[in-house]
Design an enzyme around this catalytic site. Structure first.
Site, PDB file in Angstrom:
ATOM      1  N   GLY A   9     -27.028  16.978 -15.580  1.00 53.39           N
ATOM      2  CA  GLY A   9     -25.781  16.301 -15.981  1.00 53.39           C
ATOM      3  C   GLY A   9     -25.722  16.045 -17.470  1.00 53.39           C
TER       4      GLY A   9
ATOM      5  N   ILE B 227     -28.396  28.574 -15.706  1.00 59.24           N
ATOM      6  CA  ILE B 227     -28.089  28.531 -17.145  1.00 59.24           C
ATOM      7  C   ILE B 227     -29.339  28.202 -17.957  1.00 59.24           C
ATOM      8  CG2 ILE B 227     -26.759  27.304 -18.914  1.00 59.24           C
ATOM      9  CD1 ILE B 227     -24.535  26.941 -16.995  1.00 59.24           C
TER      10      ILE B 227
ATOM     11  N   HIS C  20     -31.218  37.500 -22.693  1.00 54.86           N
ATOM     12  CA  HIS C  20     -30.524  36.433 -23.446  1.00 54.86           C
ATOM     13  C   HIS C  20     -31.471  35.931 -24.525  1.00 54.86           C
ATOM     14  CE1 HIS C  20     -27.595  33.421 -24.293  1.00 54.86           C
ATOM     15  NE2 HIS C  20     -28.383  32.411 -23.929  1.00 54.86           N
TER      16      HIS C  20
HETATM   17  O1  TXD Z   1     -25.768  30.271 -21.660  1.00 48.71           O
HETATM   18  C1  TXD Z   1     -26.958  29.958 -21.539  1.00 48.71           C
HETATM   19  N1  TXD Z   1     -27.720  30.445 -20.550  1.00 48.71           N
HETATM   20  C2  TXD Z   1     -27.594  28.977 -22.523  1.00 48.71           C
HETATM   21  C3  TXD Z   1     -28.419  27.942 -21.772  1.00 48.71           C
HETATM   22  C4  TXD Z   1     -26.636  28.390 -23.453  1.00 48.71           C
HETATM   23  C5  TXD Z   1     -26.894  27.174 -24.037  1.00 48.71           C
HETATM   24  C6  TXD Z   1     -27.961  26.241 -23.554  1.00 48.71           C
HETATM   25  N2  TXD Z   1     -28.871  26.870 -22.638  1.00 48.71           N
HETATM   26  C7  TXD Z   1     -29.832  26.012 -21.930  1.00 48.71           C
HETATM   27  O2  TXD Z   1     -29.208  25.218 -20.916  1.00 48.71           O
HETATM   28  C8  TXD Z   1     -30.558  25.030 -22.777  1.00 48.71           C
HETATM   29  O3  TXD Z   1     -31.534  25.671 -23.577  1.00 48.71           O
HETATM   30  C9  TXD Z   1     -31.154  24.126 -21.703  1.00 48.71           C
HETATM   31  O4  TXD Z   1     -32.297  24.738 -21.175  1.00 48.71           O
HETATM   32  C10 TXD Z   1     -30.058  24.110 -20.638  1.00 48.71           C
HETATM   33  C11 TXD Z   1     -29.245  22.855 -20.606  1.00 48.71           C
HETATM   34  O5  TXD Z   1     -28.664  22.645 -21.844  1.00 48.71           O
HETATM   35  P1  TXD Z   1     -27.933  21.234 -22.138  1.00 48.71           P
HETATM   36  O6  TXD Z   1     -27.376  21.305 -23.516  1.00 48.71           O
HETATM   37  O7  TXD Z   1     -27.044  20.873 -21.003  1.00 48.71           O
HETATM   38  O8  TXD Z   1     -29.200  20.266 -22.152  1.00 48.71           O
HETATM   39  P2  TXD Z   1     -29.191  18.662 -21.922  1.00 48.71           P
HETATM   40  O9  TXD Z   1     -27.947  18.065 -22.475  1.00 48.71           O
HETATM   41  O10 TXD Z   1     -30.537  18.191 -22.392  1.00 48.71           O
HETATM   42  O11 TXD Z   1     -29.117  18.526 -20.333  1.00 48.71           O
HETATM   43  C12 TXD Z   1     -30.179  18.896 -19.509  1.00 48.71           C
HETATM   44  C13 TXD Z   1     -30.217  17.869 -18.397  1.00 48.71           C
HETATM   45  C14 TXD Z   1     -30.623  16.460 -18.887  1.00 48.71           C
HETATM   46  O12 TXD Z   1     -29.581  15.540 -18.605  1.00 48.71           O
HETATM   47  C15 TXD Z   1     -31.893  16.145 -18.123  1.00 48.71           C
HETATM   48  O13 TXD Z   1     -32.009  14.800 -17.730  1.00 48.71           O
HETATM   49  C16 TXD Z   1     -31.712  17.046 -16.915  1.00 48.71           C
HETATM   50  O14 TXD Z   1     -31.210  18.250 -17.444  1.00 48.71           O
HETATM   51  N3  TXD Z   1     -32.952  17.300 -16.185  1.00 48.71           N
HETATM   52  C17 TXD Z   1     -32.970  17.476 -14.861  1.00 48.71           C
HETATM   53  N4  TXD Z   1     -31.958  17.494 -13.976  1.00 48.71           N
HETATM   54  C18 TXD Z   1     -32.324  17.695 -12.693  1.00 48.71           C
HETATM   55  N5  TXD Z   1     -33.606  17.879 -12.274  1.00 48.71           N
HETATM   56  C19 TXD Z   1     -34.617  17.850 -13.163  1.00 48.71           C
HETATM   57  N6  TXD Z   1     -35.907  18.023 -12.746  1.00 48.71           N
HETATM   58  C20 TXD Z   1     -34.322  17.639 -14.525  1.00 48.71           C
HETATM   59  N7  TXD Z   1     -35.073  17.575 -15.666  1.00 48.71           N
HETATM   60  C21 TXD Z   1     -34.211  17.364 -16.668  1.00 48.71           C
END
Ligand code: TXD
Length: 316
Positions: free
Chosen positions: A13, A121, A178
């Site tokens: 989230g 993602i 990617h």
């Molecule tokens: O297009 C693409 N594939 C890429 C992907 C484009 C841009 C970003 N890319 C990757 O997406 C980036 O390198 C990250 O690995 C992910 C998520 O990026 P985002 O910007 O959404 O990262 P955030 O804001 O840190 O959100 C990640 C959330 C955060 O709220 C954590 O608390 C949560 O992941 N999190 C979890 N959720 C559920 N279950 C578990 N175990 C968990 N661990 C962390």
């Protein structure tokens, strides 16, 4: 009998997850469950989004949760759970931490949403989508990675800006891994149906394509606290729409290849047909000799990355 709304579970989230929740609501794609491990984060975002409904005119249940039980019966799961890059980090630097997170997330999806179409993602994308399919055990058409729609959108954006043309007049595709060695497929890039090299000289196209490859890092260095999220969110929601609406849309996605493009047993971004059966077909296109060479080099990197992931997981 009234048709109930579809259910979209967003696993993670954070920046992308919250943006996708907003897009799904505005596009009236269905009910949304925003899942995260940080208690309060998904619940707060969900409540805030819900309170925009009267203004925006959508009717949907939007729930924030830390319980996998709440994703039960989801039609689509979109996974962003993990850490994002900070300046100076490559996508590959996220491998160890995100592999452990992806393992637990995939177990949750397998248990509570076994029939969901899963869009991954989390970076490093090609390794994470591989791990997700491995842990869920889902068929290859049911697990796909989001990479090429974002990368192709960046390519289209830069070409449109260069020529002062509508982005809707520019078609382009970026395939392969990617990563920094992704493959902008110049031979498919057209502006108003005319090959792009009729408008932009080769040297300038080289510069634009290199900017495409480094576009993620460009944003990370500007933001300093995270990575791109608006365009990645739009790209993933486009994939969910194609599935939910059975659009039979051809889009560049990280799909599991078994012989196509000469690739055996690896996730790699190629044009695929997305519809109600998920990845319904891999579309094979011709590549120039130069593009094929770049494609093969990118494939080698993805295979090395998956090998590195396997070594990390074996040590766990
Ligand atoms: O297009 C693409 N594939 C890429 C992907 C484009 C841009 C970003 N890319 C990757 O997406 C980036 O390198 C990250 O690995 C992910 C998520 O990026 P985002 O910007 O959404 O990262 P955030 O804001 O840190 O959100 C990640 C959330 C955060 O709220 C954590 O608390 C949560 O992941 N999190 C979890 N959720 C559920 N279950 C578990 N175990 C968990 N661990 C962390």
């Amino acid at each position: 009998m009234a048709i109930s709304r579809r259910k979209i579970a967003l696993i993670g989230g954070g920046n992308i997850g919250g943006t996708m929740a907003h897009l799904c609501a505005l596009k009236k794609l269905g009910d949304v469950v925003l899942f995260d491990v940080v208690d309060g984060l998904p619940q707060g975002k969900a409540l805030d989004l819900l309170q925009s409904a009267p203004v925006e005119g959508f009717d949907a249940n939007i729930v924030g949760t830390t319980r996998y039980e709440d994703i039960v019966g989801a039609d689509v799961c979109i996974v962003t759970a993990g850490i994002a890059r900070k300046p100076g980090m490559s996508r590959d630097d996220l491998l160890g931490t995100n592999a452990r997170i992806m393992t637990s997330v995939s177990q949750g999806i397998r248990e509570y949403a076994p029939n969901a179409f899963v869009i991954v993602i989390t970076n490093p994308l090609d390794a994470m989508v591989t791990l997700c399919r491995r842990v869920t055990g889902f068929p290859k058409n049911q697990v796909v990675g989001q990479s090429g729609i974002l990368d192709s959108s960046r390519y289209r954006t830069f070409i449109a800006q260069e020529l002062n043309r509508s982005v809707e007049s520019v078609t382009a595709m970026v395939l392969g891994g990617h990563g920094d060695d992704m493959v902008p497929v110049r031979s498919t890039c057209q502006v108003g149906g005319v090959p792009v090299d009729r408008f932009i000289p080769s040297e300038r196209l080289d510069e634009i394509e290199q900017r495409v490859r480094m576009a993620g890092g460009e944003i990370v260095s500007l933001l300093k606290t995270g990575s791109a999220f608006y365009a990645p969110a739009s790209a993933a929601v486009r994939m969910a729409e194609a599935y939910l609406q059975d659009k039979k849309e051809v889009l560049p996605c990280a799909a599991y290849l078994e012989g196509e493009y000469g690739v055996q047993g690896c996730y790699f971004c190629v044009p695929v047909l997305l519809g109600s059966d998920g990845v319904e077909k891999v579309i094979e296109i011709d590549l120039t000799a130069e593009e094929k060479s770049a494609f093969d080099q990118s494939l080698s990197h993805v295979q090395e990355l998956v090998g590195a992931m396997d070594r990390v997981l074996a040590q766990a």
